[in-house]
Design a protein around this motif. Structure first.
Motif, PDB file in Angstrom:
ATOM      1  N   LEU A 528       0.812  -1.215   0.000  1.00  0.00           N
ATOM      2  CA  LEU A 528       0.000   0.000   0.000  1.00  0.00           C
ATOM      3  C   LEU A 528       0.846   1.266   0.000  1.00  0.00           C
ATOM      4  O   LEU A 528       0.658   2.152  -0.838  1.00  0.00           O
ATOM      5  N   ILE A 580      -8.202   4.598   4.672  1.00  0.00           N
ATOM      6  CA  ILE A 580      -6.862   4.000   4.671  1.00  0.00           C
ATOM      7  C   ILE A 580      -6.182   4.240   6.014  1.00  0.00           C
ATOM      8  O   ILE A 580      -5.542   3.342   6.580  1.00  0.00           O
ATOM      9  N   PHE A 584      -5.240   0.965   8.151  1.00  0.00           N
ATOM     10  CA  PHE A 584      -3.852   0.531   8.037  1.00  0.00           C
ATOM     11  C   PHE A 584      -2.889   1.228   8.991  1.00  0.00           C
ATOM     12  O   PHE A 584      -1.792   0.725   9.228  1.00  0.00           O
ATOM     13  N   ARG A 593      -1.106  -2.420   8.361  1.00  0.00           N
ATOM     14  CA  ARG A 593       0.231  -2.303   7.770  1.00  0.00           C
ATOM     15  C   ARG A 593       1.306  -2.533   8.830  1.00  0.00           C
ATOM     16  O   ARG A 593       2.257  -3.274   8.630  1.00  0.00           O
ATOM     17  N   ALA A 614     -10.207  -4.835   3.988  1.00  0.00           N
ATOM     18  CA  ALA A 614      -8.974  -4.160   3.572  1.00  0.00           C
ATOM     19  C   ALA A 614      -8.445  -4.737   2.264  1.00  0.00           C
ATOM     20  O   ALA A 614      -7.936  -4.000   1.412  1.00  0.00           O
ATOM     21  N   LEU A 621      -8.706   0.217  -4.911  1.00  0.00           N
ATOM     22  CA  LEU A 621      -7.683   1.200  -5.257  1.00  0.00           C
ATOM     23  C   LEU A 621      -7.042   0.897  -6.605  1.00  0.00           C
ATOM     24  O   LEU A 621      -6.736   1.805  -7.372  1.00  0.00           O
TER      25      LEU A 621
END
Length: 643
Positions: A528, A580, A584, A593, A614, A621
């Protein structure tokens, strides 16, 4: 053979394999047991006359038709034939991956469960399959049965030879129009057929005959190679050329000549990325042959195809992405400084223009839509339409609407403020962060809204995943054998995916759709922040930082969200960047993340609703900048991948 009962129609625990059943069998055979089918059982089945009624090379169709034969045999009281057909059904249900050492895997993995694999019938059942394989008249089914028997027991050398001969016969039947695939263009060369010849040479290699392949395998490869060149099926031609060279069936000089000649014959409206594949093959072959002029000539032609893709899009962000790809490829050719400088000037202009573009696409979704409604909507879609609709199956919540709902709930309950300032602990009970503490009638800080939003989103994640994402993905896999090849058709043209990372994205998204969330999470989540940096860079925005020793390094996702948030919101929109951040980055949330990067994302956490959502968000995306151009660029790519 595993003696455990078959507990479900579609998925099974890792320790208790469950037989794959077609949708029509799910109700009446949900708790049926896969019994051992003996040679006498197969003698009762009509395995020597299947070609009379089964004229397909599609394993899904074979699966369905064998299921029908199984039910009919049971209705007629032929229990032996019933058992035999059901074993053949299972053999047809395996998912075949040409690029993996374990060639046969489960068709579906979900929630720690999976569909069958060859190991589930190792032992006595495989020995029976080895004994009856040669009696099957349908070449593809005969090849799969012999292959699986040999796959489980490598001492069954005759099965390896039978599998090679049978796969080659199946290919001959395809080329002679005796057997075919569904959903196939009228003219072309199916990639599934190339998978079969690839499997032939895998068996050849694994049986120690790499230097002396059987004549039938060589002849079939040559016929396929000539057909791919004639029809200008560039993806298949590329695979066949590389396969042939690996087994010394053709030299690089010959490949270079054929690839260049075929690419020169491409029509003006031929899909540019497919033509580029032929030019890239020719350039690589010339490079291997030490022909530097030939390499330069074909490499420049390949770059022209990249620029042709660039000229076909309206978005400056997409144009910048294609220009960067062209610059990257041009750097591999010596003496092209003038051309490089010209492209860099174009890139700077495109980046300046793209900074003003907004790339957010939102489709309102009914959050109360039920699982069956999703199945009904997605059941009749084609593969390109499914991928298009799936990118819009969930909402990206509006930040302002979410905060408004929080404020309304706060005003409705005097007790709500008594429970603010929540602490968050890790798996070991250690406090990792604490939400802001606020007093009654105090205006909450932005961080307070962030932590309050997590509670609301947990409900949304569960509803979206259970009523939309899961049933849609299961519907897809009941109709199509989707793998990373199909996702490659999308990620290869997405400006969100940096060059060189396409295969990681394609494999991660394929594992997501197949239900292997552990693999999907570990492949997708680390990508990402690199993709965010890539998009910012394409927009002309610096993503590096200068440390105390005057050294530059890329910002992490937390650094990007802190120092480049305005630019990110200008490109992606406030709502998407907020999602996001909450998914994340924010401590106390899923923090996906960081949890994964530090080795703290446990296997069970990969199957939580937040993790599944996610993974869908990563797919969203990737698709977001492509949605307006889906029919022009993605659909042809998908059709090419499905050949």
């Amino acid at each position: 053979m595993n003696s455990n009962a078959l507990q479900g129609p579609e998925v099974i625990s890792e320790k208790k394999p469950v037989e794959h059943l077609s949708p029509s069998e799910m109700d009446d055979q949900q708790r049926s047991v896969l019994e051992l089918a003996t040679e006498n059982d197969f003698a009762q089945a009509k395995i020597g006359g299947l070609l009379k009624t089964i004229d397909t090379l599609e394993f899904y169709v074979l699966d369905s038709q064998l299921s029908a034969l199984s039910r009919q045999a049971l209705a007629d009281g032929h229990h032996g034939a019933h058992r035999a057909y059901r074993v053949l059904m299972v053999v047809c249900s395996y998912h075949f991956s040409i690029d993996r050492q374990d060639a046969f895997g489960p068709r579906l993995i979900r929630d720690g469960m999976r569909t069958p694999i060859p190991a589930d019938i190792a032992g006595e059942q495989s020995q029976v399959l080895a004994a009856i394989a040669g009696k099957i008249d349908h070449p593809l089914l005969r090849a799969r049965v012999a292959d699986v028997a040999w796959y489980n027991h490598r001492n069954l050398h005759q099965c390896a030879g039978l599998a090679i001969d049978s796969y080659c016969q199946a290919i001959e039947f395809y080329l002679d129009d005796k057997l075919s695939y569904r959903y196939e263009q009228p003219s072309g060369l199916s990639s599934k057929i190339v998978d079969l010849i690839d499997r032939v040479f895998q068996i050849v290699s694994n049986t120690g005959k790499r230097k002396t392949p059987p004549d039938i395998a060589i002849a079939i490869w040559k016929r396929l190679y000539d057909q791919a060149e004639k029809l200008r099926c560039y993806p298949s031609f590329d695979r066949l050329a590389r396969l042939g060279q690996a087994f010394k069936l053709i030299d690089w000089t010959h490949v270079a000549h054929d690839a260049e000649q075929s690419a020169n014959k491409a029509e003006a409206d031929h899909y540019a990325m497919a033509v580029r594949m032929a030019w890239e093959l020719a350039a690589f072959a010339y490079q291997q042959s030490k022909d530097h002029e030939g390499f330069k000539r074909c490499k420049l032609k390949s770059i022209q195809q990249i620029l042709k893709m660039r000229d076909g899009v309206d978005s400056f962000l997409a144009k910048a992405s294609w220009t960067r790809d062209a610059i990257r490829e041009l750097r591999s050719i010596p003496g092209m400084q003038k051309e490089l400088e010209a492209l860099k000037v174009e890139l700077l202009d495109q980046q300046a223009q793209s900074a003003h573009e907004l790339s957010v696409f939102q489709v309102p979704m009914d959050l109360d839509e039920e699982r069956q409604g999703t199945i009904n909507v997605y059941n009749d879609l084609t593969l390109p339409d499914f991928f298009y609709r799936f990118a819009q199956i969930c909402d990206v919540p509006e930040k302002m609407a979410l905060h408004t709902e929080i404020i309304n709930d706060r005003s409705d309950s005097l007790l709500s403020d008594l429970f603010n300032g929540r602490i968050y602990t890790d798996a070991l009970g250690r406090v990792i962060t604490q939400a802001p503490v606020i007093n009654l009638n105090e205006t909450p800080p932005p961080e307070w809204y962030d932590h309050e939003s997590l509670r609301y989103l947990d409900i949304h994640y569960q509803m979206w995943v259970e009523s939309r994402i899961k049933p849609a993905a299961q519907t897809l896999l009941s109709k199509f054998a989707v793998d990373d090849r199909h996702l490659m058709a999308i990620v290869s043209v997405s400006p969100f995916v940096p060059s060189g990372f396409e295969h990681i994205y394609a494999l991660g998204l394929a594992r997501f759709l197949q239900g292997d969330m552990m693999s999907a999470s570990h492949l997708l989540f680390p990508q990402l922040e690199n993709s965010l940096r890539h998009v910012l860079s394409d927009a002309g925005i610096d993503t590096s930082k200068l440390d105390e020793e005057m050294l530059q390094e890329d910002r992490s996702i937390s650094g990007l969200l802190k120092n480049r948030r305005d630019q990110l919101e200008a490109i992606f929109g406030v709502d998407l960047i907020y999602m996001i951040d909450l998914l994340f980055n924010l401590k106390g949330g899923p923090c996906l993340r960081h949890e994964l990067a530090h080795g703290k994302l446990a296997s069970g956490a990969c199957y939580l609703h937040s993790s599944i959502y996610a993974c869908w968000l990563m797919y969203y995306l990737v698709c977001l900048p492509l949605l307006p151009h889906w029919k022009s660029y993605v659909v042809p790519n998908l059709e090419s991948a499905a050949l």
